[in-house]
Design a protein around this motif. Structure first.
Motif: not given
Length: 380
Positions: A1-12, A101-118
């Motif tokens: 999945m496209t991760a628009q915001t990834r995990m960050r160390p606490r000090d970051d 952090g979080a994972q994010s996906v846009f409705v309608g972007q290429r492959g979005w259904i498979d990314q959300l299914r995962m």
């Protein structure tokens, strides 16, 4: 999945703008731009009591955040079609701390259904959830009244807590709604020092997510009980919400209508594109006014029914109106949502006091997107 915001160390975390944005979203209720399912679901669980029908069947999506998102230039490549806005689904890594952090996906972007299914691990009801996301993507706004009626028209009935007005909007609406219903307060209570108290109490009761005894005199006047009264007050809130929205929005739209005509373009000149921009500016000015007039006409139906109650002492007419009113919310919400999007994007792209200038190709793209959202024939 496209991760628009990834995990960050606490000090970051404190220095990460996107993480700060997520934490701000965690504290935000639903608005016309954000549907905070995470906050609503956790609030329902904490309250206990009878469970409400869920918004999504997938547990991951049931605790997501849905945003109407203005695409950045580096995000447009994700789509096969040209667009300025998209519906963004944010699934937190840790629901109690979006700072992780979080994972994010846009409705309608290429492959979005498979990314959300995962991400949802093939949860039961996932196929229906995808259809629901596509329905939401059709909407110009996530305002609770438009959202509820649009979903109901498609046979989807989530619980009432998903359609409460955001607390931030309630606070902004207080004075406006007080002015709107002051005539009703004057009829119900003698004029005097306590008028302000009566007004504040009734406004608070009307805008609250749960009905209480403060509205009992109105319920008896309108001869409504139970679910009918709940539906009637929801309709009343809807019209007050849209009146407030247009009251706040119209000064911005007036500026946009004027500035569209003043927009100038730079860069290489293409005769056809230059001609399109010139014609589109005129069409847009007319179309924005046309959509505003449609909203005014719809709101006048409410004003006339309210006048029947307060001036002509005909509570039955107002009662009947409230029970039939929700079918007006789709048209109202779509018109208000479209012009609101245009006003906000225009001011984002052309800040007040800055030159109304942009490359010809960009101007054509912006105007075309506006025309499509307004339902204007781009070849007319």
């Amino acid at each position: 999945m496209t991760a628009q915001t990834r995990m960050r160390p606490r000090d970051d975390v404190g220095n990460d703008r996107s993480v700060r944005s997520l934490r701000k979203l965690q504290r935000t209720g639903s608005t016309s731009r954000v549907l905070n399912l995470l906050a609503i679901t956790e609030r329902l669980e904490a309250a206990g009591g009878e469970p409400e029908a869920p918004f999504f069947m997938s547990p991951m999506l049931a605790r997501s955040l849905i945003l109407k998102h203005r695409l950045r230039p580096d995000e447009t490549f994700l789509f096969d079609d040209a667009r300025i806005n998209a519906t963004k689904v944010i699934i937190p890594f840790e629901r109690h701390d979006l700072g992780l952090g979080a994972q994010s996906v846009f409705v309608g972007q290429r492959g979005w259904i498979d990314q959300l299914r995962m991400a949802c691990d093939g949860a039961q009801g996932f196929t229906n959830d995808i259809v629901l996301l596509q329905v939401i993507d059709e909407l110009p706004s996530l305002d609770p009244f438009l959202l509820r009626e649009y979903l109901r028209s498609r046979g989807h009935w989530p619980g009432p807590s998903y359609f409460a007005i955001a607390q931030a909007d309630i606070e902004k609406m207080q004075a406006f709604v007080g002015g709107e219903i002051v005539v009703l307060i004057q009829l119900a209570f003698a004029k005097g020092a306590e008028m302000g108290t009566h007004t504040a109490r009734l406004v608070s009761a009307i805008l609250a997510s749960e009905l209480d005894e403060r509205l009992d005199p109105l319920r008896r006047t309108l001869m409504l009980d139970g679910e009918e009264f709940r539906e009637g007050v929801f309709s009343w809130k809807g019209f007050l919400y849209y009146k407030w929205m247009m009251h706040s929005l119209w000064p911005q739209l007036t500026e946009v209508i004027s500035e569209v005509g003043d927009l100038t373009t730079t860069g290489p000149k293409d005769a056809d594109m230059t001609d399109y921009v010139a014609r589109a500016k005129i069409r847009l000015q007319r179309a924005i006014n046309f959509h505003r007039q449609r909203v005014i006409t719809a709101l006048k139906v409410y004003d006339d029914a309210f006048s029947d109650l307060t001036v002509n002492s005909r509570p039955q007419a107002f009662r009947d109106f409230l029970l039939k009113a929700p079918n007006m919310f789709m048209s109202l919400g779509e018109n208000v949502g479209v012009v609101s999007h245009i006003a906000s994007y225009w001011r984002y792209r052309f800040p007040q006091g800055k030159k109304l200038t942009c490359p010809l190709e960009e101007a054509a793209s912006i105007l075309q997107e506006f025309e499509i959202s307004l339902g204007v024939g781009v070849t007319s």
